[in-house]
Design a protein around this motif. Sequence first.
Motif, PDB file in Angstrom:
ATOM      1  N   PHE A  99       0.836  -1.205   0.000  1.00 42.60           N
ATOM      2  CA  PHE A  99       0.000   0.000   0.000  1.00 42.60           C
ATOM      3  C   PHE A  99       0.872   1.255   0.000  1.00 42.60           C
ATOM      4  O   PHE A  99       0.714   2.145  -0.846  1.00 42.60           O
ATOM      5  CB  PHE A  99      -0.916  -0.037   1.226  1.00 42.60           C
ATOM      6  N   GLY A 100       1.807   1.333   0.939  1.00 39.37           N
ATOM      7  CA  GLY A 100       2.700   2.492   1.010  1.00 39.37           C
ATOM      8  C   GLY A 100       3.597   2.597  -0.208  1.00 39.37           C
ATOM      9  O   GLY A 100       3.830   3.694  -0.741  1.00 39.37           O
ATOM     10  N   TYR A 101       4.112   1.467  -0.672  1.00 37.78           N
ATOM     11  CA  TYR A 101       5.043   1.466  -1.796  1.00 37.78           C
ATOM     12  C   TYR A 101       4.378   1.993  -3.066  1.00 37.78           C
ATOM     13  O   TYR A 101       4.930   2.857  -3.760  1.00 37.78           O
ATOM     14  CB  TYR A 101       5.574   0.052  -2.032  1.00 37.78           C
ATOM     15  N   HIS A 102       3.181   1.486  -3.368  1.00 38.37           N
ATOM     16  CA  HIS A 102       2.528   1.881  -4.619  1.00 38.37           C
ATOM     17  C   HIS A 102       2.007   3.309  -4.583  1.00 38.37           C
ATOM     18  O   HIS A 102       1.897   3.958  -5.634  1.00 38.37           O
ATOM     19  CB  HIS A 102       1.409   0.908  -4.967  1.00 38.37           C
ATOM     20  N   LEU A 103       1.683   3.827  -3.410  1.00 38.77           N
ATOM     21  CA  LEU A 103       1.280   5.226  -3.327  1.00 38.77           C
ATOM     22  C   LEU A 103       2.466   6.160  -3.570  1.00 38.77           C
ATOM     23  O   LEU A 103       2.292   7.280  -4.044  1.00 38.77           O
ATOM     24  CB  LEU A 103       0.644   5.530  -1.967  1.00 38.77           C
ATOM     25  N   GLY A 104       3.680   5.696  -3.250  1.00 41.35           N
ATOM     26  CA  GLY A 104       4.858   6.547  -3.397  1.00 41.35           C
ATOM     27  C   GLY A 104       5.742   6.236  -4.581  1.00 41.35           C
ATOM     28  O   GLY A 104       6.663   7.008  -4.883  1.00 41.35           O
ATOM     29  N   GLY A 138       6.836   1.015   3.432  1.00 46.20           N
ATOM     30  CA  GLY A 138       6.592   0.983   1.991  1.00 46.20           C
ATOM     31  C   GLY A 138       6.871   2.325   1.341  1.00 46.20           C
ATOM     32  O   GLY A 138       7.493   2.398   0.266  1.00 46.20           O
ATOM     33  N   LEU A 139       6.412   3.415   1.977  1.00 47.12           N
ATOM     34  CA  LEU A 139       6.676   4.755   1.452  1.00 47.12           C
ATOM     35  C   LEU A 139       8.174   5.054   1.411  1.00 47.12           C
ATOM     36  O   LEU A 139       8.688   5.582   0.416  1.00 47.12           O
ATOM     37  CB  LEU A 139       5.957   5.793   2.315  1.00 47.12           C
ATOM     38  N   MET A 140       8.861   4.715   2.498  1.00 44.98           N
ATOM     39  CA  MET A 140      10.306   4.943   2.545  1.00 44.98           C
ATOM     40  C   MET A 140      11.024   4.082   1.507  1.00 44.98           C
ATOM     41  O   MET A 140      11.978   4.530   0.850  1.00 44.98           O
ATOM     42  CB  MET A 140      10.842   4.637   3.940  1.00 44.98           C
ATOM     43  N   GLY A 141      10.562   2.837   1.343  1.00 42.39           N
ATOM     44  CA  GLY A 141      11.172   1.944   0.362  1.00 42.39           C
ATOM     45  C   GLY A 141      11.028   2.492  -1.046  1.00 42.39           C
ATOM     46  O   GLY A 141      11.978   2.459  -1.843  1.00 42.39           O
ATOM     47  N   ALA A 142       9.831   3.021  -1.377  1.00 43.23           N
ATOM     48  CA  ALA A 142       9.607   3.601  -2.701  1.00 43.23           C
ATOM     49  C   ALA A 142      10.524   4.796  -2.933  1.00 43.23           C
ATOM     50  O   ALA A 142      11.073   4.979  -4.032  1.00 43.23           O
ATOM     51  CB  ALA A 142       8.146   4.011  -2.846  1.00 43.23           C
ATOM     52  N   LEU A 143      10.709   5.608  -1.892  1.00 45.30           N
ATOM     53  CA  LEU A 143      11.597   6.768  -2.005  1.00 45.30           C
ATOM     54  C   LEU A 143      13.037   6.348  -2.263  1.00 45.30           C
ATOM     55  O   LEU A 143      13.694   6.838  -3.192  1.00 45.30           O
ATOM     56  CB  LEU A 143      11.518   7.598  -0.719  1.00 45.30           C
TER      57      LEU A 143
END
Length: 464
Positions: free
Chosen positions: A38-43, A164-169
């Motif tokens: 969820f976090g990864y795909h949003l970011g 997930g957000l940090m991973g995407a960044l």
Amino acid sequence: MEDDLVLVLSALEKEATKPPWKLSFPHVLVATIVSFLFGYHLGVVNEPLESISTDLGFVGNSMAEGLVVSICLAGAFVGSLISGRIADEFGRCRALQLSALPMLLGASICATSKSLVGMLLGRLLVGTGLGVGPPVASLYVTEISPAHLRGTYGSMIQIGSGLGLMGALLIGFPVKTIFGWWRICFWISTIPAAILALSMVFCVESPYWLYKQGRNIEAEAELEKLLGSTHAKAAMAELSKLEKGGEITSVKLVELLYGRHSRVVFLGSTLFALQQLSGINAVFYFSSSVFRRAGVSSNLASVFVGIANLIGCAVALLLMDKIGRKVLLICSFFSMGMSMALQVLAANLSVSSPNVFYLYLTGMLLFVLMFAIGAGPVPALLLTEIFPNRIRAKAMAFCMSVHWVLNFMVGLMFLQLLDQVGPQWVYSMFCACCFLAVVVVKQNVMETKGKSLQEIEIALLPRD
């Protein structure tokens, strides 16, 4: 003195008889992969968006760029509407596996797309999986967790989103130096999706779903795996106290809105609405511009916001089962209101004032920190606790659809409102919503810390 000793020994005995966390933790950990995705795909498109638009031929088209970002939310809205039916028809484990499939397929289409249409189709599919997965994961974690760990495990979902957000960044950093790196960013997301689909084969099914289906022997067997044989029979006895008659009859939307449980459904929708109207996604989506005006790179801005989010999640993990859901919600929304007030103050100061940036920075980071402590993780956990077993999946799906609609509207209208009424009024509206949430929580939310789901349902059961 003897009475104090008896109380201490009683507390120690009670602690020793609690189900061991090692039995349920692996299953919770697997479900948390959903929130990571969820976090990864949003970011994942934030940093590579410029490269994607250049490679696919729509560079400079702000409408197309906006669609690449927001169409995922449209897919999530559709997915959230059907998540309850899928969870009730096929079970929580199978529903989580099914949510991984569109994320796998959608990410693969994005990674191999040669046009804007292909990218939009892939993002829409990914969003559908994101709409199904998180509400089912919240259901699953709540229903398999021992009462004394349910808050802690529920906080892990928010931590997964933050990671997930940090991973995407972090994965997106090389996008400007390595040609075609954005395709790798999408391919990487297929790995946790595949792990989720395969790992759920070995996870226990929700005893509550099995009991609802009339499969009592299987429910007791799963309880033994989660709680140990000592606690399974007592938990099964508690399950038998729940209201009957929901195994065959389908729950319709009209029952959620006007039936005997409409009050808790309305409360759940209100909590999700206030969560989004607090302005959290405006902060997540547009925080980089504040840092850029001060000469700080957008990458560093995202790191600061991400770190604040993870710290807040860690604090929630420690406090959720100690001070309770209601206290965390009240403290969180109140502190968010005060943080937004700092940004209102900054918006009223002259841009040339040296204190403006520091007020924005302090207000923004404190806002994100306090959101992650309470307003972020608590609503999804609390609602799965207070919704009765019979309507839990479909009620959660309805409330999550409210979440996605308002998420989309805030992201769509934020910049327009800034241009039309100015930041002072926009931030003031967010501030007012935070303080309104404090009143709503204080007057309507019951504390669920340490209570079994059966105890909560019986306490909230309407009296006819």
